[in-house]
Design a protein around this motif. Structure first.
Motif, PDB file in Angstrom:
ATOM      1  N   GLN A 131      34.175  69.109 117.703  1.00 58.14           N
ATOM      2  CA  GLN A 131      35.037  68.473 116.702  1.00 58.14           C
ATOM      3  C   GLN A 131      35.274  66.989 116.969  1.00 58.14           C
ATOM      4  N   ASP A 132      35.089  66.542 118.219  1.00 55.84           N
ATOM      5  CA  ASP A 132      35.238  65.123 118.529  1.00 55.84           C
ATOM      6  C   ASP A 132      33.967  64.330 118.255  1.00 55.84           C
ATOM      7  N   PHE A 133      32.879  65.025 117.924  1.00 53.95           N
ATOM      8  CA  PHE A 133      31.590  64.352 117.764  1.00 53.95           C
ATOM      9  C   PHE A 133      30.978  64.507 116.373  1.00 53.95           C
ATOM     10  N   THR A 134      31.564  65.346 115.516  1.00 59.52           N
ATOM     11  CA  THR A 134      31.020  65.493 114.166  1.00 59.52           C
ATOM     12  C   THR A 134      31.056  64.167 113.407  1.00 59.52           C
ATOM     13  N   HIS A 135      32.027  63.318 113.751  1.00 63.45           N
ATOM     14  CA  HIS A 135      32.161  62.016 113.110  1.00 63.45           C
ATOM     15  C   HIS A 135      30.924  61.159 113.346  1.00 63.45           C
ATOM     16  N   ASP A 136      30.257  61.330 114.485  1.00 65.30           N
ATOM     17  CA  ASP A 136      29.045  60.562 114.786  1.00 65.30           C
ATOM     18  C   ASP A 136      27.932  60.885 113.792  1.00 65.30           C
ATOM     19  N   TRP A 137      27.858  62.141 113.362  1.00 70.70           N
ATOM     20  CA  TRP A 137      26.843  62.533 112.376  1.00 70.70           C
ATOM     21  C   TRP A 137      27.078  61.797 111.061  1.00 70.70           C
ATOM     22  N   LEU A 138      28.334  61.640 110.686  1.00 71.52           N
ATOM     23  CA  LEU A 138      28.659  60.918 109.459  1.00 71.52           C
ATOM     24  C   LEU A 138      28.318  59.442 109.607  1.00 71.52           C
ATOM     25  N   ARG A 139      28.655  58.860 110.737  1.00 69.76           N
ATOM     26  CA  ARG A 139      28.399  57.441 110.975  1.00 69.76           C
ATOM     27  C   ARG A 139      26.895  57.155 110.937  1.00 69.76           C
TER      28      ARG A 139
ATOM     29  N   VAL B  86      25.918  71.495 109.718  1.00 69.86           N
ATOM     30  CA  VAL B  86      25.557  70.986 111.032  1.00 69.86           C
ATOM     31  C   VAL B  86      26.744  71.234 111.951  1.00 69.86           C
ATOM     32  N   VAL B  87      26.510  71.785 113.126  1.00 71.76           N
ATOM     33  CA  VAL B  87      27.598  72.165 114.030  1.00 71.76           C
ATOM     34  C   VAL B  87      27.592  71.282 115.271  1.00 71.76           C
ATOM     35  N   ASP B  88      28.767  70.761 115.603  1.00 72.17           N
ATOM     36  CA  ASP B  88      28.941  69.988 116.836  1.00 72.17           C
ATOM     37  C   ASP B  88      30.402  70.085 117.247  1.00 72.17           C
TER      38      ASP B  88
ATOM     39  N   VAL C   7      24.919  63.236 107.687  1.00 78.05           N
ATOM     40  CA  VAL C   7      25.664  64.159 106.828  1.00 78.05           C
ATOM     41  C   VAL C   7      26.489  63.363 105.830  1.00 78.05           C
ATOM     42  N   LEU C   8      26.945  64.045 104.787  1.00 77.76           N
ATOM     43  CA  LEU C   8      27.748  63.416 103.745  1.00 77.76           C
ATOM     44  C   LEU C   8      29.248  63.563 103.984  1.00 77.76           C
ATOM     45  N   GLY C   9      29.629  64.520 104.809  1.00 74.31           N
ATOM     46  CA  GLY C   9      31.030  64.747 105.117  1.00 74.31           C
ATOM     47  C   GLY C   9      31.156  65.466 106.434  1.00 74.31           C
ATOM     48  N   CYS C  10      32.344  65.462 107.007  1.00 74.72           N
ATOM     49  CA  CYS C  10      32.531  66.161 108.282  1.00 74.72           C
ATOM     50  C   CYS C  10      33.976  66.562 108.479  1.00 74.72           C
ATOM     51  N   VAL C  11      34.170  67.650 109.219  1.00 73.86           N
ATOM     52  CA  VAL C  11      35.475  68.050 109.726  1.00 73.86           C
ATOM     53  C   VAL C  11      35.576  67.480 111.134  1.00 73.86           C
ATOM     54  N   SER C  12      36.587  66.667 111.381  1.00 78.91           N
ATOM     55  CA  SER C  12      36.642  65.907 112.624  1.00 78.91           C
ATOM     56  C   SER C  12      38.078  65.756 113.103  1.00 78.91           C
ATOM     57  N   THR C  13      38.231  65.402 114.388  1.00 79.71           N
ATOM     58  CA  THR C  13      39.541  65.070 114.938  1.00 79.71           C
ATOM     59  C   THR C  13      39.875  63.598 114.740  1.00 79.71           C
ATOM     60  N   VAL C  14      38.912  62.822 114.281  1.00 83.60           N
ATOM     61  CA  VAL C  14      39.114  61.386 114.070  1.00 83.60           C
ATOM     62  C   VAL C  14      39.938  61.166 112.808  1.00 83.60           C
ATOM     63  N   ALA C  15      40.978  60.353 112.897  1.00 81.67           N
ATOM     64  CA  ALA C  15      41.865  60.123 111.749  1.00 81.67           C
ATOM     65  C   ALA C  15      41.446  58.923 110.908  1.00 81.67           C
TER      66      ALA C  15
ATOM     67  N   GLU D 278      19.071  70.353  95.452  1.00 77.30           N
ATOM     68  CA  GLU D 278      19.511  69.349  96.409  1.00 77.30           C
ATOM     69  C   GLU D 278      20.246  70.042  97.545  1.00 77.30           C
ATOM     70  N   LYS D 279      20.065  69.505  98.740  1.00 80.37           N
ATOM     71  CA  LYS D 279      20.724  70.049  99.926  1.00 80.37           C
ATOM     72  C   LYS D 279      21.730  69.029 100.417  1.00 80.37           C
ATOM     73  N   LEU D 280      23.002  69.417 100.469  1.00 86.65           N
ATOM     74  CA  LEU D 280      24.059  68.509 100.873  1.00 86.65           C
ATOM     75  C   LEU D 280      24.544  68.890 102.275  1.00 86.65           C
ATOM     76  N   PRO D 281      24.234  68.090 103.291  1.00 81.14           N
ATOM     77  CA  PRO D 281      24.625  68.432 104.665  1.00 81.14           C
ATOM     78  C   PRO D 281      26.030  67.957 105.001  1.00 81.14           C
ATOM     79  N   ILE D 282      26.798  68.804 105.666  1.00 84.94           N
ATOM     80  CA  ILE D 282      28.107  68.434 106.195  1.00 84.94           C
ATOM     81  C   ILE D 282      28.190  68.929 107.633  1.00 84.94           C
ATOM     82  N   ALA D 283      29.002  68.267 108.440  1.00 83.02           N
ATOM     83  CA  ALA D 283      29.156  68.634 109.845  1.00 83.02           C
ATOM     84  C   ALA D 283      30.526  69.272 110.072  1.00 83.02           C
ATOM     85  N   VAL D 284      30.541  70.384 110.792  1.00 81.67           N
ATOM     86  CA  VAL D 284      31.794  71.066 111.126  1.00 81.67           C
ATOM     87  C   VAL D 284      31.759  71.459 112.592  1.00 81.67           C
ATOM     88  N   ASN D 285      32.928  71.657 113.158  1.00 85.45           N
ATOM     89  CA  ASN D 285      32.987  72.134 114.539  1.00 85.45           C
ATOM     90  C   ASN D 285      32.846  73.657 114.580  1.00 85.45           C
TER      91      ASN D 285
END
Length: 323
Positions: A131-139, A127-129, A143-151, A91-98
């Protein structure tokens, strides 16, 4: 309640990843016709179009919702495979990071959990984007998780504080002497070239707002879309860079770069978001960072939780505490 066909969900996820039926078929090791049939069956079951047949393929809003479900199914399937000792399941688990986190602290933080995952039959896709936009990948369910500036967490997600990435303004000594007359001030910053990651990068503007109290300034920017190359360009005298402190520090110590107005810095708060795959008692936002968060996340179990715990622990070593 409908039970969605796992093969159709796999096809939808492959199409989202690959962007075409041909590449999705290769990814799934089936024919293009099989991918098309599985997708059509899923669309018929839902009664809605899931994919716009463009180049590259685009998911509809319904497709994004179902993609989110498919990603969660993959994570749960990885959990089950681990518990059953079926290491042959992949299984491949995608996450987004800045990009800045990826270039500084994320890879060391994830190394142990990734090595364990490879033995257990699952892997990570990063997945790289910005830091203010990684949250969009989750939405969007990509992706299943992300490092983001969104609280704030999305519905169905949990979020944990990681720490603050500090950014400092630097330039090569030769550049400072040649282009700035020895120092940066309100009278010369607009004429100097500034290094940015891409058009989304507003870090230089944020730093200038703190340094000189100016908003909406127009800068002479030079795009260098790589964190490592950005640092290299600064040492070569291409311009002023506002870069992560962990990356700038060794270059400052070696004399390749010098700090501009070192009392001024931008602290960017980072958070880890992940979909809730099991019911937990974890709060929506957990105040402490580091080992406390790592312990909290790890108690929920599962591969995605282990990824979050590893990131929390790595962040506690590399990032600054949040104010």
């Amino acid at each position: 309640m409908n039970v969605w066909d796992p093969a159709g969900l796999d096809a939808l996820a492959a199409l989202a990843d690959a962007g075409s039926f041909e590449r999705a078929a290769r990814q799934l090791a089936v024919t293009q016709s099989a991918v098309s049939q599985r997708l059509r069956a899923l669309e018929t079951q839902l009664g809605r179009l899931l994919v716009v047949r463009s180049r590259p393929l685009q998911l509809t809003e319904s497709g994004k919702l179902l993609l989110r479900y498919a990603r969660q199914m993959h994570a749960l399937r990885a959990n089950l495979a681990v518990e059953l000792g079926q290491s042959g399941v992949q299984e491949k688990l995608p996450i987004a990071v800045n990009a800045d986190s990826l270039a500084t602290w994320v890879l060391p933080a994830l190394d142990d959990v990734l090595q364990a995952g490879l033995k257990e039959g699952w892997g990570l896709e990063l997945v790289v984007d910005d830091q203010d936009f990684t949250h969009d990948w989750l939405r969007d369910g990509a992706v299943l998780g992300c490092v983001s500036t969104v609280a704030e967490p999305l519905k169905g997600c949990q979020v944990h504080q990681l720490g603050a990435m500090r950014y400092v303004a630097v330039a090569s000594p030769g550049f400072v002497a040649r282009e700035l007359g020895g120092s940066l001030h309100a009278g010369n910053f607009a004429q100097a070239p500034w290094l940015v990651f891409n058009r989304k990068d507003d870090m230089a503007a944020s730093w200038l707002a703190l340094a000189f109290g100016l908003q909406g300034v127009r800068l002479d920017t030079r795009a260098v879309p790589s964190t490592e190359a950005h640092a290299r360009a600064a040492t070569l005298g291409w311009g002023i860079g506002v870069m992560p402190e962990p990356m700038a520090e060794p270059l400052l110590q070696s004399g390749q770069l010098m700090a501009l107005r070192p009392q001024i810095h931008v602290d960017v708060a980072l958070y880890w978001h992940q979909w809730k795959l099991v019911l937990t008692q974890a709060p929506a936002v957990s105040p402490p960072a580091g080992k406390a968060v790592a312990t909290l996340i790890a108690t929920t179990g599962g591969t995605l939780d282990r990824i979050g715990a590893a990131l929390a622990l790595g962040a506690s070593r590399a990032l600054r505490p949040m104010a």
